[in-house]
Design a protein around this motif. Structure first.
Motif, PDB file in Angstrom:
ATOM      1  N   ALA A 162       0.840  -1.204   0.000  1.00  0.00           N
ATOM      2  CA  ALA A 162       0.000   0.000   0.000  1.00  0.00           C
ATOM      3  C   ALA A 162       0.871   1.249   0.000  1.00  0.00           C
ATOM      4  O   ALA A 162       0.602   2.200  -0.745  1.00  0.00           O
ATOM      5  N   GLY A 163       1.913   1.246   0.805  1.00  0.00           N
ATOM      6  CA  GLY A 163       2.833   2.391   0.843  1.00  0.00           C
ATOM      7  C   GLY A 163       3.565   2.582  -0.472  1.00  0.00           C
ATOM      8  O   GLY A 163       3.713   3.710  -0.967  1.00  0.00           O
ATOM      9  N   LEU A 164       4.005   1.481  -1.045  1.00  0.00           N
ATOM     10  CA  LEU A 164       4.703   1.543  -2.336  1.00  0.00           C
ATOM     11  C   LEU A 164       3.776   2.076  -3.421  1.00  0.00           C
ATOM     12  O   LEU A 164       4.158   2.951  -4.213  1.00  0.00           O
ATOM     13  N   TYR A 165       2.548   1.581  -3.453  1.00  0.00           N
ATOM     14  CA  TYR A 165       1.597   2.023  -4.469  1.00  0.00           C
ATOM     15  C   TYR A 165       1.231   3.498  -4.281  1.00  0.00           C
ATOM     16  O   TYR A 165       1.054   4.234  -5.248  1.00  0.00           O
ATOM     17  N   LYS A 166       1.100   3.922  -3.029  1.00  0.00           N
ATOM     18  CA  LYS A 166       0.792   5.333  -2.756  1.00  0.00           C
ATOM     19  C   LYS A 166       1.957   6.219  -3.215  1.00  0.00           C
ATOM     20  O   LYS A 166       1.742   7.304  -3.763  1.00  0.00           O
ATOM     21  N   ASN A 167       3.178   5.730  -3.020  1.00  0.00           N
ATOM     22  CA  ASN A 167       4.352   6.465  -3.479  1.00  0.00           C
ATOM     23  C   ASN A 167       4.351   6.570  -5.006  1.00  0.00           C
ATOM     24  O   ASN A 167       4.640   7.629  -5.570  1.00  0.00           O
ATOM     25  N   ASN A 168       4.025   5.474  -5.683  1.00  0.00           N
ATOM     26  CA  ASN A 168       3.955   5.496  -7.145  1.00  0.00           C
ATOM     27  C   ASN A 168       2.892   6.485  -7.621  1.00  0.00           C
ATOM     28  O   ASN A 168       3.090   7.180  -8.622  1.00  0.00           O
ATOM     29  N   ALA A 169       1.763   6.542  -6.907  1.00  0.00           N
ATOM     30  CA  ALA A 169       0.706   7.494  -7.258  1.00  0.00           C
ATOM     31  C   ALA A 169       1.222   8.929  -7.123  1.00  0.00           C
ATOM     32  O   ALA A 169       0.965   9.766  -7.995  1.00  0.00           O
ATOM     33  N   ALA A 170       1.958   9.204  -6.056  1.00  0.00           N
ATOM     34  CA  ALA A 170       2.497  10.552  -5.844  1.00  0.00           C
ATOM     35  C   ALA A 170       3.482  10.925  -6.952  1.00  0.00           C
ATOM     36  O   ALA A 170       3.486  12.064  -7.434  1.00  0.00           O
ATOM     37  N   ILE A 171       4.295   9.963  -7.364  1.00  0.00           N
ATOM     38  CA  ILE A 171       5.247  10.225  -8.456  1.00  0.00           C
ATOM     39  C   ILE A 171       4.491  10.558  -9.739  1.00  0.00           C
ATOM     40  O   ILE A 171       4.833  11.520 -10.445  1.00  0.00           O
ATOM     41  N   LYS A 172       3.462   9.784 -10.048  1.00  0.00           N
ATOM     42  CA  LYS A 172       2.676  10.037 -11.272  1.00  0.00           C
ATOM     43  C   LYS A 172       1.944  11.375 -11.185  1.00  0.00           C
ATOM     44  O   LYS A 172       1.837  12.093 -12.182  1.00  0.00           O
ATOM     45  N   LYS A 173       1.468  11.733 -10.002  1.00  0.00           N
ATOM     46  CA  LYS A 173       0.803  13.035  -9.838  1.00  0.00           C
ATOM     47  C   LYS A 173       1.788  14.180 -10.065  1.00  0.00           C
ATOM     48  O   LYS A 173       1.435  15.196 -10.678  1.00  0.00           O
ATOM     49  N   THR A 174       2.996  14.005  -9.578  1.00  0.00           N
ATOM     50  CA  THR A 174       4.021  15.023  -9.791  1.00  0.00           C
ATOM     51  C   THR A 174       4.358  15.144 -11.271  1.00  0.00           C
ATOM     52  O   THR A 174       4.484  16.263 -11.802  1.00  0.00           O
ATOM     53  N   GLU A 175       4.501  14.004 -11.953  1.00  0.00           N
ATOM     54  CA  GLU A 175       4.777  14.025 -13.392  1.00  0.00           C
ATOM     55  C   GLU A 175       3.626  14.688 -14.142  1.00  0.00           C
ATOM     56  O   GLU A 175       3.856  15.467 -15.080  1.00  0.00           O
ATOM     57  N   ALA A 176       2.393  14.396 -13.741  1.00  0.00           N
ATOM     58  CA  ALA A 176       1.229  15.023 -14.382  1.00  0.00           C
ATOM     59  C   ALA A 176       1.235  16.528 -14.135  1.00  0.00           C
ATOM     60  O   ALA A 176       0.971  17.319 -15.052  1.00  0.00           O
ATOM     61  N   GLU A 183      -2.923   7.035 -14.528  1.00  0.00           N
ATOM     62  CA  GLU A 183      -2.012   6.092 -13.871  1.00  0.00           C
ATOM     63  C   GLU A 183      -1.957   6.367 -12.366  1.00  0.00           C
ATOM     64  O   GLU A 183      -1.949   5.424 -11.562  1.00  0.00           O
ATOM     65  N   ALA A 184      -1.914   7.650 -12.004  1.00  0.00           N
ATOM     66  CA  ALA A 184      -1.892   8.015 -10.575  1.00  0.00           C
ATOM     67  C   ALA A 184      -3.165   7.512  -9.888  1.00  0.00           C
ATOM     68  O   ALA A 184      -3.107   6.977  -8.768  1.00  0.00           O
ATOM     69  N   LYS A 185      -4.283   7.652 -10.564  1.00  0.00           N
ATOM     70  CA  LYS A 185      -5.556   7.186  -9.995  1.00  0.00           C
ATOM     71  C   LYS A 185      -5.529   5.667  -9.809  1.00  0.00           C
ATOM     72  O   LYS A 185      -5.984   5.159  -8.772  1.00  0.00           O
ATOM     73  N   GLN A 186      -4.980   4.941 -10.777  1.00  0.00           N
ATOM     74  CA  GLN A 186      -4.877   3.477 -10.652  1.00  0.00           C
ATOM     75  C   GLN A 186      -4.002   3.085  -9.472  1.00  0.00           C
ATOM     76  O   GLN A 186      -4.341   2.171  -8.713  1.00  0.00           O
ATOM     77  N   TRP A 187      -2.858   3.756  -9.314  1.00  0.00           N
ATOM     78  CA  TRP A 187      -1.975   3.456  -8.186  1.00  0.00           C
ATOM     79  C   TRP A 187      -2.672   3.743  -6.861  1.00  0.00           C
ATOM     80  O   TRP A 187      -2.543   2.977  -5.897  1.00  0.00           O
ATOM     81  N   ASP A 188      -3.428   4.856  -6.800  1.00  0.00           N
ATOM     82  CA  ASP A 188      -4.171   5.186  -5.579  1.00  0.00           C
ATOM     83  C   ASP A 188      -5.200   4.104  -5.255  1.00  0.00           C
ATOM     84  O   ASP A 188      -5.349   3.708  -4.096  1.00  0.00           O
TER      85      ASP A 188
END
Length: 191
Positions: free
Chosen positions: A56-70, A126-131
């Protein structure tokens, strides 16, 4: 025990032999076996709880990275919009012979903005999917944690049942363990 038929043993050996010959205290044996099995299952459930929490933590981190890229893409989009607005203003104020040059820039910026928007929208999706995956893992983590807690309570009840020799505590122990196993099954099935 010697080779000449002479046999000496201590009180502990005597109790072990007695338990082996007469079946021992049925309740004690049953609870001991139950405790060992439930402790093993509880350890596995605890591991799964930790693994899903880490995921869950890893996926939330991936979501944050994608949000930053967006966000970076949307900033880039905004800079192109500003350049497009300036090119439109220049086109409108320029002499007739310079207008086609500025119009070409307006069209180029519009095309670039559309390409940037596609990338930004994809990153947001992608960020939404990771979230969503993170939320699913946290839900599953909570199920594993609830299951593990129930199994730990069942083990505590087993110890109390052994000490007090109360049959109702033995039933409670089995009941709480059953609840823990059902919740663990729900976690396993992603319910």
């Amino acid at each position: 025990m010697s080779g000449h038929g002479f046999h000496v043993h201590g009180p502990h050996d005597h109790e072990l032999e007695h338990a082996a010959q007469h079946g021992g205290d049925r309740m004690t044996n049953q609870i001991a076996m139950f405790t060992a099995i439930i402790a093993t299952v509880g350890a596995m459930f605890s591991y799964m709880g930790g693994a899903t929490q880490a995921n869950a933590g890893l996926y939330k981190n991936n979501a944050a990275i994608k949000k930053t890229e967006a966000s970076n893409q949307w900033n880039y989009f905004q800079s192109k919009s500003t350049k497009q607005s300036l090119a439109e203003l220049a086109r409108d104020l320029a002499p007739e012979d310079k207008k086609p040059t500025y119009q070409a820039k307006v069209e180029r910026y519009e095309k670039e903005k559309n390409e940037i928007k596609v990338v930004a929208d994809k990153l947001e999706a992608e960020a939404k999917q990771w979230d969503e995956q993170s939320d699913q893992q946290m839900h599953q983590h909570h199920r594993w944690a609830q299951s593990t807690t129930a199994l730990q309570v069942a083990i505590a009840l087993a110890a109390i049942a052994l000490l007090t020799k109360k049959k109702w505590l033995e039933y409670a122990m089995f009941g709480v363990a059953g609840v823990g196993l059902v919740i663990g099954g729900a976690a396993m099935l992603h319910l």
